[in-house]
Design a protein around this motif. Structure first.
Motif, PDB file in Angstrom:
ATOM      1  N   THR A  15       0.953  -1.175  -0.052  1.00 10.55           N
ATOM      2  CA  THR A  15       0.117   0.015   0.141  1.00 10.55           C
ATOM      3  C   THR A  15       1.024   1.549   0.016  1.00 10.55           C
ATOM      4  OG1 THR A  15      -0.218  -0.169   2.423  1.00 10.55           O
ATOM      5  CG2 THR A  15      -1.769  -0.906   1.126  1.00 10.55           C
ATOM      6  N   ALA A  47       2.843  -7.108  -8.164  1.00 12.59           N
ATOM      7  CA  ALA A  47       1.612  -7.470  -8.787  1.00 12.59           C
ATOM      8  C   ALA A  47       0.383  -7.399  -7.992  1.00 12.59           C
ATOM      9  CB  ALA A  47       1.706  -8.875  -9.352  1.00 12.59           C
ATOM     10  N   HIS A  48       0.534  -7.745  -6.685  1.00 11.35           N
ATOM     11  CA  HIS A  48      -0.710  -7.482  -5.608  1.00 11.35           C
ATOM     12  C   HIS A  48      -0.681  -6.096  -5.405  1.00 11.35           C
ATOM     13  CE1 HIS A  48      -2.802  -9.624  -2.578  1.00 11.35           C
ATOM     14  NE2 HIS A  48      -2.876  -8.610  -1.731  1.00 11.35           N
ATOM     15  N   THR A  51      -2.660  -4.861  -8.282  1.00 12.96           N
ATOM     16  CA  THR A  51      -4.135  -5.350  -8.109  1.00 12.96           C
ATOM     17  C   THR A  51      -5.039  -4.372  -7.341  1.00 12.96           C
ATOM     18  OG1 THR A  51      -3.370  -7.438  -8.568  1.00 12.96           O
ATOM     19  CG2 THR A  51      -5.667  -7.402  -7.784  1.00 12.96           C
ATOM     20  N   LEU A  52      -4.468  -3.964  -5.993  1.00 15.75           N
ATOM     21  CA  LEU A  52      -5.116  -3.263  -5.121  1.00 15.75           C
ATOM     22  C   LEU A  52      -5.352  -1.874  -5.682  1.00 15.75           C
ATOM     23  CD1 LEU A  52      -4.231  -5.313  -2.824  1.00 15.75           C
ATOM     24  CD2 LEU A  52      -3.332  -3.454  -1.547  1.00 15.75           C
ATOM     25  N   ARG A  54      -5.760  -1.283  -8.774  1.00 20.06           N
ATOM     26  CA  ARG A  54      -6.682  -1.114  -9.884  1.00 20.06           C
ATOM     27  C   ARG A  54      -8.253  -1.373  -9.212  1.00 20.06           C
ATOM     28  NH1 ARG A  54      -3.527  -4.671 -13.228  1.00 20.06           N
ATOM     29  NH2 ARG A  54      -4.462  -6.303 -11.672  1.00 20.06           N
ATOM     30  N   LYS A  55      -8.411  -2.043  -7.997  1.00 23.19           N
ATOM     31  CA  LYS A  55      -9.555  -2.214  -7.701  1.00 23.19           C
ATOM     32  C   LYS A  55      -9.977  -0.940  -6.816  1.00 23.19           C
ATOM     33  CE  LYS A  55     -11.902  -5.029  -3.845  1.00 23.19           C
ATOM     34  NZ  LYS A  55     -11.762  -6.228  -3.324  1.00 23.19           N
ATOM     35  N   LEU A  88      -6.702   3.145   2.567  1.00 20.62           N
ATOM     36  CA  LEU A  88      -7.938   3.170   2.512  1.00 20.62           C
ATOM     37  C   LEU A  88      -8.442   3.396   3.859  1.00 20.62           C
ATOM     38  CD1 LEU A  88      -9.129   0.055   0.448  1.00 20.62           C
ATOM     39  CD2 LEU A  88      -9.810   2.080   0.054  1.00 20.62           C
ATOM     40  N   GLN A  92     -16.838   3.116   5.266  1.00 23.61           N
ATOM     41  CA  GLN A  92     -17.126   3.667   3.951  1.00 23.61           C
ATOM     42  C   GLN A  92     -15.842   3.858   3.083  1.00 23.61           C
ATOM     43  OE1 GLN A  92     -19.109   7.039   5.927  1.00 23.61           O
ATOM     44  NE2 GLN A  92     -21.062   6.346   5.207  1.00 23.61           N
ATOM     45  N   ARG A  93     -14.971   2.892   2.899  1.00 27.68           N
ATOM     46  CA  ARG A  93     -14.068   3.174   2.307  1.00 27.68           C
ATOM     47  C   ARG A  93     -13.706   3.563   0.916  1.00 27.68           C
ATOM     48  NH1 ARG A  93     -12.035  -2.878   2.764  1.00 27.68           N
ATOM     49  NH2 ARG A  93     -12.098  -1.940   4.886  1.00 27.68           N
ATOM     50  N   TYR A  94     -14.644   3.197   0.072  1.00 31.64           N
ATOM     51  CA  TYR A  94     -14.530   3.444  -1.217  1.00 31.64           C
ATOM     52  C   TYR A  94     -15.152   5.181  -1.685  1.00 31.64           C
ATOM     53  CZ  TYR A  94     -12.654  -0.920  -2.376  1.00 31.64           C
ATOM     54  OH  TYR A  94     -11.775  -2.071  -2.380  1.00 31.64           O
TER      55      TYR A  94
ATOM     56  N   ASP B  43     -23.270  -0.369   4.777  1.00 27.29           N
ATOM     57  CA  ASP B  43     -23.685   1.098   4.947  1.00 27.29           C
ATOM     58  C   ASP B  43     -25.014   1.496   4.147  1.00 27.29           C
ATOM     59  OD1 ASP B  43     -21.358   1.751   6.137  1.00 27.29           O
ATOM     60  OD2 ASP B  43     -20.360   1.439   4.606  1.00 27.29           O
ATOM     61  N   GLU B 109      -5.891  -0.989   5.994  1.00 25.85           N
ATOM     62  CA  GLU B 109      -6.872  -1.621   5.180  1.00 25.85           C
ATOM     63  C   GLU B 109      -6.533  -1.863   3.859  1.00 25.85           C
ATOM     64  OE1 GLU B 109      -9.877  -2.634   6.349  1.00 25.85           O
ATOM     65  OE2 GLU B 109      -9.652  -1.797   8.245  1.00 25.85           O
ATOM     66  N   THR B 149      -0.928 -13.865  -6.254  1.00 27.15           N
ATOM     67  CA  THR B 149       0.021 -13.697  -7.225  1.00 27.15           C
ATOM     68  C   THR B 149       1.331 -14.171  -6.729  1.00 27.15           C
ATOM     69  OG1 THR B 149       0.371 -11.470  -6.059  1.00 27.15           O
ATOM     70  CG2 THR B 149      -1.079 -11.492  -7.985  1.00 27.15           C
TER      71      THR B 149
END
Lengths: 186, 277
Positions: A15, A47-48, A51-52, A54-55, A88, A92-94, B43, B109, B149
């Protein structure tokens, strides 16, 4: 290394781009590399991490349609930079992630050559998407839509005959109100 | 042998996604049950509650969690667990599911399923966390295998042995994601059928299947395409050998017209019926 330490290291490595890169550089040429150094150099960790990101970028693109539209291909490039330095939030993370991205992006406009040229349009898009998201977080937001003269006669006043409307639920009365945003939609 | 005889047979269903809600109700008779992603309803507010009630009135719902982080050495987020419990209580499912993974460490997170090392300590961590979850949610929990991966360092056993020991230690059933099994076999160069044979087949309760996408030489578990032939073959093999109760098509990205989703559900149902006859 305990499981807890391993998980902590892994979470930070996937991260925090700057942390991962610093360990990776330290590892180059080092004779005795410890586990964090080895993980930082592992292609699977990279790569991981990708991926994080990209999500998160996909989730932000859905929540910020106008900013996505104005930035076009730059959206994912900018988000990549942002996500590599911001983790993150727990709740309400995103939604929160997208809001934090907007704040970060607004601060980039004066200093990023690529953003300067589209500064006014981008600022406007940031403002609208921020209102929308903030409303959603307060559970007041209902919807945003592009409308033309068929749905709203006054949209004919705008140059291309279209404008943006936001529907909000009023706290207390819970009645629905429509706001016409005074900007042309291009 | 069936390790979960009290769980009823559910049939073939789909992971619920809002964009195809209307089509879902128009084709209700073709969808035996739904899997709902718990995190999409955490939520939810009053409108989400209404949606949950509407779905529960028409389908058996299986809550599927993403972020409990059952593999975290630091334990569970109790507030998250309470909110999952609230959803399980509302939909009253025959079981619920989570992943053999961790998504959180040291207050970071990650927002994505991350692999556990195949070690005894990781088995202990997941067993302790499952026990905590059980004290709050008194409904059977089944655990899903994930894609990775990279293999975490320090492995003391194979992945199949790891999954066997987790099933033994926790007493949970297995949600076998056939696509994840296939994806890992491609990316890490092992034989998917051999791995399948080494799994605790009698503990398998539910299956996931879908197609992914290629990124260079790597197969990505993106839930974004039609199920490939290799996954259909594996699905058939598992249905033939394990006491499966439910099969879920888990499509997320690049959603196709609903007719294509129904085609895949019909195909899975036909395979299952033919094996039984």
């Amino acid at each position: 290394m305990s499981l807890r330490e391993l998980q902590s290291q892994f979470a930070r490595l996937v991260t925090d781009d700057a942390y991962r890169e610093s360990l990776r550089h330290e590892a180059i040429g080092a004779e005795n590399r410890n586990l964090p150094h080895r993980l930082a150099a592992d292609a699977g960790v990279l790569a991981h991490a990708a991926t994080l990101k990209r999500k998160r970028a996909g989730a932000a693109a859905v929540r910020l349609p106008l900013v996505r539209h104005v930035l076009a291909d730059q959206f994912f490039e900018q988000f990549d930079q942002f996500a590599g330095a911001h983790t993150l939030s727990r709740e309400q993370r995103y939604d929160r992630d997208a809001l934090t991205f907007l704040t970060w992006l607004a601060s980039r406009i004066p200093v990023d050559e690529q953003l300067k040229g589209i500064g006014p349009r981008l600022s406007q898009a940031i403002r609208i998407n921020r209102h929308e998201l903030t409303g959603r977080l307060r559970r007041a937001y209902i919807g945003i839509a592009r409308v033309d003269g068929r749905q709203l006669p006054e949209s004919a006043r705008f140059p291309n005959g279209m404008c943006l409307c936001v529907w909000l639920r009023c706290p207390g009365s819970q009645s629905l109100r429509r706001f016409v945003l005074r900007m042309p939609f291009t | 042998m069936d390790r979960e005889p009290n769980i009823p047979r559910l049939g073939v269903g789909v992971g619920f996604r809002t964009p195809f809600k209307s089509e879902l109700f128009l084709n209700r008779s073709e969808v035996d049950f739904l899997e709902i992603t718990v995190d999409h309803f955490l939520d939810r507010g009053a409108e989400g509650d209404d949606e949950l009630r509407l779905l529960a009135d028409h389908f058996t719902l299986i809550p599927h969690g993403l972020d409990l982080s059952l593999g975290s050495a630091e334990g569970l987020n109790e507030s998250y667990l309470d909110r999952v419990a609230d959803i399980v209580e509302k939909v009253k499912p025959p079981y619920w599911s989570e992943h053999i993974a961790f998504t959180r460490a040291d207050d970071i997170e990650m927002g994505h399923l991350s692999p556990l090392p195949f070690t005894h300590r990781a088995i202990d961590a997941i067993s302790e966390n499952v026990e905590i979850a059980r004290r709050v949610i008194d409904v059977p929990l089944i655990l899903e295998n994930i894609t990775y991966t990279m293999q975490m360092p320090g492995a003391e056993m194979t992945e199949a042995e790891f999954l066997n020991r987790i099933v033994d230690s926790t007493g949970c059933g297995l949600l076998l994601d056939v696509t994840n099994l296939y994806t890992n076999s491609v990316n890490h160069g092992f034989d998917a059928n051999a791995m399948l044979s080494a799994l605790p087949l009698e503990a398998i309760v539910q299956l996931h299947f879908v197609g992914g996408r290629w990124d260079g030489d790597t197969l990505i578990d993106s839930h974004s395409s039609a199920t490939p032939p290799e996954v259909w073959d594996l699905l058939t093999e598992v249905l033939d050998r394990a006491p499966v109760k439910g099969v879920i098509l888990e499509r997320d990205e690049n959603l196709p017209p609903f007719g294509e989703i129904l085609d895949e559900l019909r195909r899975a149902r036909t395979i299952w019926q033919e094996l039984e006859s």
